[in-house]
Design an enzyme around this catalytic site. Sequence first.
Site, mmCIF file in Angstrom:
data_model
loop_
_atom_site.group_PDB
_atom_site.id
_atom_site.type_symbol
_atom_site.label_atom_id
_atom_site.label_comp_id
_atom_site.label_asym_id
_atom_site.label_seq_id
_atom_site.Cartn_x
_atom_site.Cartn_y
_atom_site.Cartn_z
ATOM 1 N N CYS A 431 1.029 -1.245 -0.019
ATOM 2 C CA CYS A 431 0.023 0.085 -0.017
ATOM 3 C C CYS A 431 0.755 1.247 -0.157
ATOM 4 C CB CYS A 431 -1.750 0.135 0.736
ATOM 5 S SG CYS A 431 -2.394 -0.997 1.073
ATOM 6 N N GLU A 433 3.742 1.689 2.184
ATOM 7 C CA GLU A 433 5.358 0.705 2.844
ATOM 8 C C GLU A 433 6.943 0.966 2.514
ATOM 9 O OE1 GLU A 433 1.718 -0.625 2.587
ATOM 10 O OE2 GLU A 433 2.599 -2.292 1.919
#
Lengths: 787, 268
Positions: A431, A433
């Site tokens: 997502c 990170e």
Amino acid sequence: MNERIEKLRELSLNQKPSISVERAILLTEFYRNDVAERVSVPVRRALAFQHILQTKTLFIGDGELIVGERGPSPKATPTYPEICIHTLKDLDILHSRKRIPYLVDDETRKIYETTLIPFWKGKSLRDRIFQEMSDEWKAAYDAGMFTEFMEQRSPGHTALGDKIYTKGVLDLKEDIREGVTRLDFYNDPQAYDKMEELRAMDIAADALMLYARRHAERLQQLAKTEKDDKRKRELQRMAEICQHVPAHAPRTFYEALQYYWFVHMGVITEVNPWDSFNPGRLDQHLYPFYKRELEAGTLTEEEARELLQAFWIKFNNQPAPPKVGVTAEESSTYTDFALINLGGVREDGSDAVNELSYLILDVVEEMRLVQPSSMVQLSKKNPDRFLARALKIIRTGFGQPSVFNTDAIVQELVRQGKSIEDARCGGASGCVESGAFGKEAYILTGYFNLPKVLEVTLNNGIDPQTGKRIGLETGDPTTFQTFDQLFAAFRTQLRHFVDIKIRGNNIVDRLYARYIPVPFLSLFIDDCIERGKDYHDGGARYNTSYIQGVGLGTVTDAMTSLKYNVFDKAHVTMGNLLHTLKTDFGEDGQLRHRFLNETPKYGNDDDYADDIMKQTFTAYYDAVDGRPNPRGGTHRINLLPTTVHIYFGSKVGALPDGRKAAEPLSEGISPVQGADRKGPTAVLKSAAKMDHIRTGGTLLNQKFTPQLLSDDEGIAKMAHLIRTYFRMDGHHIQFNVVTAEILRDAQEHPEKYRNLIVRVAGYSDYFVGLGADLQNEIIKRTEHQGF
Amino acid sequence: MTMPQGTIFDIKRFAIHDGPGIRTTVFLKGCPLRCSWCHNPEGQNPDPEPAMPVVAVPDSSERSPDEIVGRVLEVEDVVKELESDILFFDESGGGVTFSGGEPFAQPEFLDALLDACRTRKLHTCLDTSGYAPAELFALFRDRVDLYLYDLKLMDDAEHQKYTGVSNRSILDNLRTLDELQRKVVVRFLVIPGLTDTEDNISATLGFLASLRNLRDVSLLPYHRIAAEKYRRLRRKNEMEGLSPPSDEVMKSLRTRFESCGMKVTIGA
């Protein structure tokens, strides 16, 4: 796109995902063989991997340029019974549910019933995990306090660095051989374990070369019988490529792509890692090949474009592995979170945007596929035209690319102890990170429900949804005289649940290290070979465990309301407030009105609320950051929800911010849906008040109507907005560029909108495939109209 | 000396159509004009006033109480809000816009706000009807970086009929600004059947041609956003049922203004 690509893309879009039982059968076959019993665990895993790759059905589609499928055909999705075993009920639901179905044929169902379930039941890693978790862990888990990422999928969560572009698998085998000769059995008590791990890596390396060779042979056969001369030459060339890579380092752009794809296939065949796998900084890795070949005249821009498009379609052919324990309602997603990074900075810190960055953006725009996902890394050093190009794709409403702040990512990684060079060669995957690509195991361990902690605090350790005690007795809140007392109780409760989660994490971490090592993935992540250690066992240069905080906006607003309405303004007593929450605001529309409309809220650049956000952030950070994990690394925080804020919301009763029971929580670091009323600059100011640099990623979702980006001036203003947020160290921002009207119509007439992709959270998905709750929420998210 | 107070009805951040860059627009309440087509009717009355709420109280059968439109604020309250987005102004070349209502209707408040902006080196825009005594105009001239100057009807009788005031001082003030070479963008409101008549267009172009420096014109098409505001204020919407001008009308107007040497934008 040309005719070939158009055809391949249509095929991929129209192909219905199904479950393929082939991998599960081959794996089970191997585990039943007594060879499996006679070798060490890493070697067993490597031999199982080899058995699958040397036996599995190959697929080479008409007109394909890049070869290799995970299943026997596109979108035929394998299962991973050693990690989790589907029940017959799971298979039935997957087959028949309306959204995100996976077709299951009778033969597959039968094999599950007669062979797979009897063999794996009780033996999967999921079974082991639940056996090992404590009662308090299970109570908190059942209450929706946190989730556990590794109960169905293996850790993964990584992106590839530049290794394969200079080293063939034969070179890696040479590194392994050197590693073995360096083993010091006299002084290193782990020498034997390391030898077994290196042996396993060596077998896994051979397995991939074998897999490529099988493709080369098949391509040669196809070339022999091919009537069309042009295709015949293509097939011959592809066969030559598969003979060269992955054994040797790639010499051309084409070989580089095919090599990566073989590695991708290997990683997602070995296990079902989170975020599948990811080439990471694709424009950087491919640029030297592109430039050299363009200059030499061996590649044209159009050929490169076609190859990239063919490459894109291969990602779209691999749906996420379907879950177990599914309900008919739970729809999940086909997306498997591969996130291509473009732009950013080079190892020396200079502007990394090149011609290929723009070419790949063209590909993203033209392909309009949910997979792979794409993002631009934006450094202060990157030119404005790069951002403008990205915004012109964003405005087409397909949710890609999202925009990340390179300068923040580099600071985050350096703060965590990475070298500046490794940080600059990193980026964001999954997502949002942050990671040091090719060198880090940065494992997301589960979501953490911050508002639930507050709910339990307000009930002195009891979960009001079940009446069970799951937390500590931190005091009857009606006896609290000050907000500080309340916050101290919250902090104590927070620490308690983080302790439970970390204890669980440290066990799950070891279960994977012990039972499911990944010698194949370990080949490609530094310094697994050098250390003789598995990716799951601390082999990577950097090892991080993340716990993802969810509902920061909701918990902030709830806490702010308590401070404002109970302690500062005395509009309501704690007793009355708690009673109202119990009735879900049943009788008291006016009090709810006060909470919703006359109470400070996060997202409006109002320090009253934003200071409480910072306080909560710090409490969460202090509870998690720096605590050791078993891989020699540390726990860190990030703040992202994917779609779990809906599930978490269903587990939390009414809250003092006016949110009713079971409504979704806020997502990422975005304000509560509808709570931000001062426009995007105020949202960005509020969000930037948290110290993003102390996280490993935050997710901020903003919805804009396409009109806002309709002309160059609109694009420029949006660019200024993003640049300013990034000046304040914001980590990431993504846009849903659609109108609520269109979305409502899409809910009414899904058939007309099959192609409509929206940004959900950290990824994009087909709107019509989302559950009604999520659809409603996307509609509700504040629309920032510039008119 | 006490800092003056003023009445505003909104402070809008991320205003991107009120001058260059990302801006914060302060809407001052009170206006001497009563334009039939007014799209900010809540800006006319100088005092705070009740209106139906935008969002009703959820789950309540009772009628939602009215909310008050308009707040009395100290200069420093406004300035604090203006300072919030300085980074966005810096990045985008934006700043502050004073709109209304008619900003000149609160001269002391405007005076103090412009001073505060000057001190902080904030770029200022004044969105005005131009209806103010010449002396007042002169007082503020050096502290306004850009005027957004509305033109409506050239015929004075028509102007009085549809806005309630004469256009004489409006045209005079604009002429003065032009002579002094101030930066001005003329905003010509395209109200179908009222301002887009052949007579008014040619008179407007004739007037603009008589100016020496002014070349920037925005053509603002009538839109229906105000209908909901009239409903909330429980006031009659005189433009009820009127359709916005078509794209073709706007394009042909654009061509016409351009052929008279104007630099034209549509919509802002």
